[in-house]
Write a protein that holds these residues in place. Structure first.
Motif, PDB file in Angstrom:
ATOM      1  N   GLN A   4      13.301  51.364  42.283  1.00 34.22           N
ATOM      2  CA  GLN A   4      14.380  52.335  42.081  1.00 34.22           C
ATOM      3  C   GLN A   4      14.217  53.071  40.757  1.00 34.22           C
ATOM      4  O   GLN A   4      14.414  54.279  40.690  1.00 34.22           O
ATOM      5  N   VAL A   5      13.828  52.368  39.705  1.00 33.04           N
ATOM      6  CA  VAL A   5      13.584  53.014  38.407  1.00 33.04           C
ATOM      7  C   VAL A   5      12.429  53.998  38.536  1.00 33.04           C
ATOM      8  O   VAL A   5      12.491  55.124  38.030  1.00 33.04           O
ATOM      9  N   LEU A   6      11.388  53.594  39.240  1.00 33.50           N
ATOM     10  CA  LEU A   6      10.242  54.466  39.459  1.00 33.50           C
ATOM     11  C   LEU A   6      10.659  55.706  40.255  1.00 33.50           C
ATOM     12  O   LEU A   6      10.284  56.828  39.915  1.00 33.50           O
ATOM     13  N   VAL A  80       3.603  63.898  38.779  1.00 30.93           N
ATOM     14  CA  VAL A  80       3.706  63.264  40.088  1.00 30.93           C
ATOM     15  C   VAL A  80       2.625  63.807  41.000  1.00 30.93           C
ATOM     16  O   VAL A  80       2.373  65.019  41.027  1.00 30.93           O
ATOM     17  N   GLU A  81       1.993  62.906  41.733  1.00 30.82           N
ATOM     18  CA  GLU A  81       1.030  63.271  42.773  1.00 30.82           C
ATOM     19  C   GLU A  81       1.615  62.814  44.103  1.00 30.82           C
ATOM     20  O   GLU A  81       1.966  61.639  44.262  1.00 30.82           O
ATOM     21  N   ILE A  82       1.747  63.746  45.013  1.00 31.55           N
ATOM     22  CA  ILE A  82       2.266  63.434  46.342  1.00 31.55           C
ATOM     23  C   ILE A  82       1.203  63.773  47.367  1.00 31.55           C
ATOM     24  O   ILE A  82       0.699  64.903  47.400  1.00 31.55           O
ATOM     25  N   LEU A 128       1.884  59.461  37.236  1.00 30.60           N
ATOM     26  CA  LEU A 128       0.734  59.263  36.360  1.00 30.60           C
ATOM     27  C   LEU A 128       1.076  59.681  34.938  1.00 30.60           C
ATOM     28  O   LEU A 128       1.965  60.498  34.722  1.00 30.60           O
ATOM     29  N   ASN A 129       0.331  59.141  33.993  1.00 29.14           N
ATOM     30  CA  ASN A 129       0.457  59.471  32.580  1.00 29.14           C
ATOM     31  C   ASN A 129       1.840  59.114  32.042  1.00 29.14           C
ATOM     32  O   ASN A 129       2.411  59.839  31.238  1.00 29.14           O
ATOM     33  N   PRO A 134      -0.940  52.622  33.499  1.00 24.83           N
ATOM     34  CA  PRO A 134      -1.747  53.055  34.639  1.00 24.83           C
ATOM     35  C   PRO A 134      -0.853  53.729  35.689  1.00 24.83           C
ATOM     36  O   PRO A 134       0.368  53.540  35.679  1.00 24.83           O
ATOM     37  N   PRO A 135      -1.450  54.518  36.591  1.00 23.53           N
ATOM     38  CA  PRO A 135      -0.652  55.148  37.649  1.00 23.53           C
ATOM     39  C   PRO A 135       0.172  54.115  38.412  1.00 23.53           C
ATOM     40  O   PRO A 135      -0.279  52.986  38.615  1.00 23.53           O
ATOM     41  N   GLN A 136       1.377  54.508  38.789  1.00 23.60           N
ATOM     42  CA  GLN A 136       2.251  53.617  39.544  1.00 23.60           C
ATOM     43  C   GLN A 136       2.646  54.297  40.854  1.00 23.60           C
ATOM     44  O   GLN A 136       2.994  55.469  40.859  1.00 23.60           O
TER      45      GLN A 136
END
Length: 143
Positions: A4-6, A80-82, A128-129, A134-136
């Motif tokens: 949820q935080v993410l 963000v990468e989607i 990322l970043n 690391p990426p999550q």
């Protein structure tokens, strides 16, 4: 970090960055361009013309990548990468909702038949970043 935080961090980036990069596939190679994105609980919409090459690319291969965020010098900017699948949406209600006067450069108005939206349904969402971590990846099935 909890899912949820993410998600909250991802939604914050999406709400503060409307301009990003959409990459589709053309002749088995990436084809990227800047687009304007609107977020509805992790589903993205981007306006486009019906008669563009990106429509042909997406009809052949609906999988796309979107990058949003990362401004200024980029040294500490989370982004963000989607990765997801795309479909064409010509709902008049959504076209009215997302219409902006700046679109008049390309369209006659929200009722222009050439004005459509690409709907990007995420399959993978990564941040990322984020403070040097690391990426999550956001777990979408738990939302």
């Amino acid at each position: 970090m909890s899912n949820q935080v993410l998600k909250d961090k991802v939604l914050n980036i999406l709400s503060n960055h409307k301009t990003g990069i959409l990459s589709s596939v053309e002749n088995n190679k990436p084809h990227s361009r800047y687009m304007t994105f609107y977020n509805q609980d992790l589903t993205l919409y981007t306006p486009t013309k019906k008669d563009t090459e990106k429509i042909e690319e997406i009809e052949k291969n609906p999988f796309v990548s979107v990058l949003l965020g990362y401004e200024e010098k980029g040294l500490s900017d989370a982004y963000v990468e989607i990765l997801g699948s795309t479909s064409i949406n010509d709902s008049q209600a959504l076209k009215d909702q997302f219409w902006e006067e700046s679109f008049k450069k390309w369209f006659d108005g929200p009722n222009d038949p050439n004005y459509i939206l690409l709907k990007i349904q995420p399959e993978t969402v990564r941040i990322l970043n984020l403070n040097g971590e690391p990426p999550q990846e956001l777990e979408l099935k738990n939302l």
